[in-house]
Design an enzyme around this catalytic site. Sequence first.
Site, PDB file in Angstrom:
ATOM      1  N   ILE A  13       0.840  -1.214   0.000  1.00  0.00           N
ATOM      2  CA  ILE A  13       0.000   0.000   0.000  1.00  0.00           C
ATOM      3  C   ILE A  13       0.873   1.262   0.000  1.00  0.00           C
ATOM      4  CG2 ILE A  13      -1.848   1.257   1.186  1.00  0.00           C
ATOM      5  CD1 ILE A  13      -2.695  -1.443   2.461  1.00  0.00           C
ATOM      6  N   ASP A  32      11.403   2.725   5.256  1.00  0.00           N
ATOM      7  CA  ASP A  32      11.026   1.309   5.299  1.00  0.00           C
ATOM      8  C   ASP A  32      12.266   0.500   5.652  1.00  0.00           C
ATOM      9  OD1 ASP A  32       8.460  -0.336   3.654  1.00  0.00           O
ATOM     10  OD2 ASP A  32      10.194  -1.465   4.404  1.00  0.00           O
ATOM     11  N   ASP A  58      14.519   1.592  10.250  1.00  0.00           N
ATOM     12  CA  ASP A  58      13.509   0.982  11.112  1.00  0.00           C
ATOM     13  C   ASP A  58      12.668   2.090  11.750  1.00  0.00           C
ATOM     14  OD1 ASP A  58      12.272  -0.306  13.466  1.00  0.00           O
ATOM     15  OD2 ASP A  58      13.575  -1.989  12.940  1.00  0.00           O
ATOM     16  N   LEU A  79       2.300   3.654   7.807  1.00  0.00           N
ATOM     17  CA  LEU A  79       1.893   2.317   7.353  1.00  0.00           C
ATOM     18  C   LEU A  79       2.900   1.241   7.735  1.00  0.00           C
ATOM     19  CD1 LEU A  79       0.734   4.517   5.138  1.00  0.00           C
ATOM     20  CD2 LEU A  79       0.119   2.472   3.902  1.00  0.00           C
ATOM     21  N   ALA A  81       4.589  -1.557   9.408  1.00  0.00           N
ATOM     22  CA  ALA A  81       4.052  -2.483  10.408  1.00  0.00           C
ATOM     23  C   ALA A  81       4.465  -3.898  10.096  1.00  0.00           C
ATOM     24  CB  ALA A  81       2.520  -2.414  10.419  1.00  0.00           C
ATOM     25  N   SER A 123      -6.765  -1.582  10.927  1.00  0.00           N
ATOM     26  CA  SER A 123      -7.198  -2.786  10.213  1.00  0.00           C
ATOM     27  C   SER A 123      -8.632  -3.178  10.554  1.00  0.00           C
ATOM     28  CB  SER A 123      -6.239  -3.928  10.575  1.00  0.00           C
ATOM     29  OG  SER A 123      -6.847  -5.175  10.372  1.00  0.00           O
ATOM     30  N   TYR A 150      -1.959  -8.934  16.568  1.00  0.00           N
ATOM     31  CA  TYR A 150      -1.916  -7.926  15.494  1.00  0.00           C
ATOM     32  C   TYR A 150      -3.106  -6.975  15.622  1.00  0.00           C
ATOM     33  CZ  TYR A 150      -2.522  -6.037  10.745  1.00  0.00           C
ATOM     34  OH  TYR A 150      -2.714  -5.200   9.668  1.00  0.00           O
ATOM     35  N   ASN A 179      -9.806  -5.784   3.366  1.00  0.00           N
ATOM     36  CA  ASN A 179      -8.732  -6.604   2.793  1.00  0.00           C
ATOM     37  C   ASN A 179      -8.359  -6.041   1.425  1.00  0.00           C
ATOM     38  OD1 ASN A 179      -9.223  -8.090   5.060  1.00  0.00           O
ATOM     39  ND2 ASN A 179      -9.297 -10.050   4.014  1.00  0.00           N
ATOM     40  N   ARG A 217     -15.227 -11.666   3.516  1.00  0.00           N
ATOM     41  CA  ARG A 217     -14.370 -10.519   3.836  1.00  0.00           C
ATOM     42  C   ARG A 217     -14.859  -9.325   3.026  1.00  0.00           C
ATOM     43  NH1 ARG A 217     -13.040 -13.532   7.063  1.00  0.00           N
ATOM     44  NH2 ARG A 217     -11.031 -14.454   7.577  1.00  0.00           N
TER      45      ARG A 217
END
Length: 266
Positions: A13, A32, A58, A79, A81, A123, A150, A179, A217
């Site tokens: 994403i 990232d 990190d 984002l 994660a 999420s 999570y 999703n 979903r």
Amino acid sequence: MTTVLVTGGAGFIGSHLSDRLLAEGYRVIAVDDLSTGRIANLADARGYGKAYTFFNMDARAEGLGSLFERHRPEVVFHLAAQSGVRPSLADPAADASVNVMGSLNVLERASQAGVRKVVYAASGGTIYGEPRRLPAKESTAQASFPLSPYGISKKVVVDYLGFYQRYRGLDFTALSLGNVYGPRQDPQGEAGVVSIFISQMLEGSSPTIFGDGNQTRDYVFIDDTVHAFVQAMDRGSGKLVNVGTGLETSVNHLYRLIAEMTGFRG
Ligand SMILES: NC(=O)c1ccc[n+]([C@@H]2O[C@H](COP(=O)([O-])OP(=O)(O)OC[C@H]3O[C@@H](n4cnc5c(N)ncnc54)[C@H](O)[C@@H]3O)[C@@H](O)[C@H]2O)c1
């Protein structure tokens, strides 16, 4: 030129979001650690030359502070994660280290550097646990128990966002994503079934349906997801907002749809 920062910028994403922000004329700083993200995902963004800078870093690193000081982003899209349910079940502490402590590092540095707003990837599939009614409403989060570490880590960061808004003046919008599917998605991820079905049917092999295929979903396309992130730069202040179609799609239905589109006869 307005500068924005995308954490998790080499991910599925985050890389699409970076591409869209660059196309809209923003200067994008991407962070990232490449744990699941891929350099190949940066190809389009790198075509924008100096408007795009990538840092292999990190989210928990101290160095994030000087990066914020140097580049002074106006908006942060957070984002980065550990993005899987299964790894979080195997090692809840590792999940919390990245998803909770990493997020706190980002929020702390952002508030110190005078960032205007954080847009966070929560999420929808996990923070609401097992809601009695679908589609789950945002208010479900207040009375829900996520079923995985999570889901817990994703949910608790929304509470921290509330704290940072109230006591540090850092605005936020948390997007509770369905999703997400589309190009560059990880077949092992939450919506992996879409890319697995497409690639197997195009090869002419018959995909396996786990269980009875009636599990549902909310599948949402990457471009719609990215659009929601961009809209959230100026909307949805202090809110948790669901991003999805609001429709339940079963694996069996998905199978039929993709078979039709690919001309697959199983
Ligand atoms: N894909 C979905 O369907 C979905 C659904 C709901 C929420 N989300 C959330 O959206 C975000 C992006 O998900 P995605 O599907 O693009 O996953 P992804 O795994 O492709 O992206 C996450 C990125 O974060 C990076 N990362 C991991 N740990 C890091 C760390 N410690 N420091 C810096 N970077 C780190 C990874 O290398 C990866 O590039 C995640 O926060 C995820 O939890 C995704």
